[in-house]
Design an enzyme around this catalytic site. Sequence first.
Site, PDB file in Angstrom:
ATOM      1  N   ASP A 252       0.840  -1.198   0.000  1.00 30.08           N
ATOM      2  CA  ASP A 252       0.000   0.000   0.000  1.00 30.08           C
ATOM      3  C   ASP A 252       0.879   1.254   0.000  1.00 30.08           C
ATOM      4  O   ASP A 252       1.648   1.474   0.938  1.00 30.08           O
ATOM      5  CB  ASP A 252      -0.872  -0.065   1.268  1.00 30.08           C
ATOM      6  CG  ASP A 252      -1.984   0.957   1.278  1.00 30.08           C
ATOM      7  OD1 ASP A 252      -1.923   1.909   0.480  1.00 30.08           O
ATOM      8  OD2 ASP A 252      -2.902   0.809   2.098  1.00 30.08           O
ATOM      9  N   GLY A 291      -5.169   3.636  -7.847  1.00 27.00           N
ATOM     10  CA  GLY A 291      -5.396   3.907  -9.263  1.00 27.00           C
ATOM     11  C   GLY A 291      -4.618   5.078  -9.824  1.00 27.00           C
ATOM     12  O   GLY A 291      -4.829   5.480 -10.977  1.00 27.00           O
ATOM     13  N   ASP A 312     -10.759   3.930  -1.426  1.00 27.03           N
ATOM     14  CA  ASP A 312     -11.308   2.887  -0.556  1.00 27.03           C
ATOM     15  C   ASP A 312     -12.819   2.743  -0.711  1.00 27.03           C
ATOM     16  O   ASP A 312     -13.549   3.730  -0.769  1.00 27.03           O
ATOM     17  CB  ASP A 312     -10.990   3.195   0.908  1.00 27.03           C
ATOM     18  CG  ASP A 312      -9.516   3.011   1.220  1.00 27.03           C
ATOM     19  OD1 ASP A 312      -8.707   2.895   0.276  1.00 27.03           O
ATOM     20  OD2 ASP A 312      -9.170   2.979   2.407  1.00 27.03           O
TER      21      ASP A 312
HETATM   22  C1  GLA Z   1      -5.576   2.135   2.724  1.00 30.53           C
HETATM   23  C2  GLA Z   1      -6.058   1.010   1.826  1.00 30.53           C
HETATM   24  C3  GLA Z   1      -7.083   0.180   2.573  1.00 30.53           C
HETATM   25  C4  GLA Z   1      -6.472  -0.367   3.841  1.00 30.53           C
HETATM   26  C5  GLA Z   1      -5.934   0.766   4.686  1.00 30.53           C
HETATM   27  C6  GLA Z   1      -5.149   0.256   5.884  1.00 30.53           C
HETATM   28  O1  GLA Z   1      -6.595   3.054   2.998  1.00 30.53           O
HETATM   29  O2  GLA Z   1      -6.598   1.512   0.635  1.00 30.53           O
HETATM   30  O3  GLA Z   1      -7.546  -0.878   1.754  1.00 30.53           O
HETATM   31  O4  GLA Z   1      -5.441  -1.262   3.512  1.00 30.53           O
HETATM   32  O5  GLA Z   1      -5.073   1.607   3.942  1.00 30.53           O
HETATM   33  O6  GLA Z   1      -4.534   1.268   6.598  1.00 30.53           O
END
Ligand code: GLA
Length: 487
Positions: A252, A291, A312
Amino acid sequence: MAGISAASGLTGNWLAATPNGDSSMQRTYFNLKQQGNRITGTVRWTLHFFSITESSGGPENFTITAAMPLSWGQRRVTYRGKLEGDELHLVKVSGFGPDSKLIAHRVLEGEGALPARIEPPPLHPARDNGLARTPPMGWNSWNKFANRIDDATVHGIADAMASNGMRDAGYVYVNIDDTWEGERDAQGNIHPNSKFPDMKALADYVHAKGLKLGIYSSPGPDTCEGYEGSYGHEEQDARTYAAWGIDYLKYDWCGAFTIYKDSEMQAVYQKMGDALLATGRPIVFSLCQYGVGNVWKWGADPGGNLWRTGGDISDSWDSISRIGFSQIQLAPYARPGHWNDPDMLEIGNGHMTDTEYRTHMSLWSMLAAPLIAGNDVRNMSPSILEILTNREVIAIDQDKAGHPARRVWQSGQQEVWSRELADGDTAVAVFNRAPADAKVTFRWADAGIRETPSHIRDLWRHAEQRGNGPEYSAEVPGHGVVLFRVR
Ligand code: GLA
């Protein structure tokens, strides 16, 4: 010489460390310089590195505002504080992150500074790990548990998936999202925090259930929740994951934005992709950078098996319909080994109707999206389990040709999608985005089906439907779908 500055007043390097409740800490560093009534310096809260832009007052009562430029705008934070003996007492008045009262102590100069930049590697031709020939299926902790995930819960989830039919329907990855991370030891090896006493034992347990274990990290120094990221430890972390028996990594971007530009993402992801490959263990590589930079065009090159296509998801009709119906133009980028990821499922999290959850499952299946359940699968209603484990719908998602759907017909809030399947059948989804029920009449020819079909199977009713010539009329509930497999 670096050391704890003996200077009086606010000048110095201050750390406020607050426990997360799992043996890890949230750290905020205040590196301050006081000159008369002016305070300058920086504030670092996990992945946020702010520069002080405004200040007023002095040691007995001061206010500082600090800002951080981002490609999409500016983040600001304001603290009020005062010096009490050896302690700096602060209250966050406004800004990003948890609202908090903090007590900071002097620490060594240099502690908490942003780590030096490590140049990303030069790009090299794409490498394929050979995994995810169909979209990955499994479960992830974030949507339901967020930072409340722990070892006992993961055991329980694995038990449930192995016994409730999910595993046998194809859901094999049990993925731990953010907040498992603890500290690094003197050799730089990452350890889980106290919520996960033994990651290797957990992986063994999950494997013994016929399932696989996934984990989460960031290419930055910190994850989104402010836990330890993999920055500067990519190869080491990949080896650790392999030694534990990890089968899937969600990587991430989050804290990486303090170090790297968006345009460097591919190289930064390539670094971890290579590190995973070098372990020799098959580990699915899931890119999560929301994205940015048209990742669907390059996500496969650094070894990505899937890439998030947007921000998200949340458990609402607005969220799943906005995401699901906007993804169709990305369809051509999905292919065996490399999938668009519109984010994890919200089915069963309680804020939508079963009709809406069926639409969620149908959209993701027509898009050939990963099916990563995000609910408490230890404890769900029979109707939610039935939605998640509908094998006829899963067969559409998992079709080995891997051609996602096209939108073939649209009128107002009703639309028809068509997906060609490996055996020559066609999946046809009739969606009604309006809140009220609707009768939708379309021509098979519009769905790319030249002859009047001999078999029309309704995949949610599990029943054959009678065709009535070159047109078909479906009664579709509000926010609902009728999904067919047609021959
Ligand atoms: C981001 C990701 C989520 C999740 C959180 C965790 O927002 O997009 O899917 O993994 O971090 O902190």
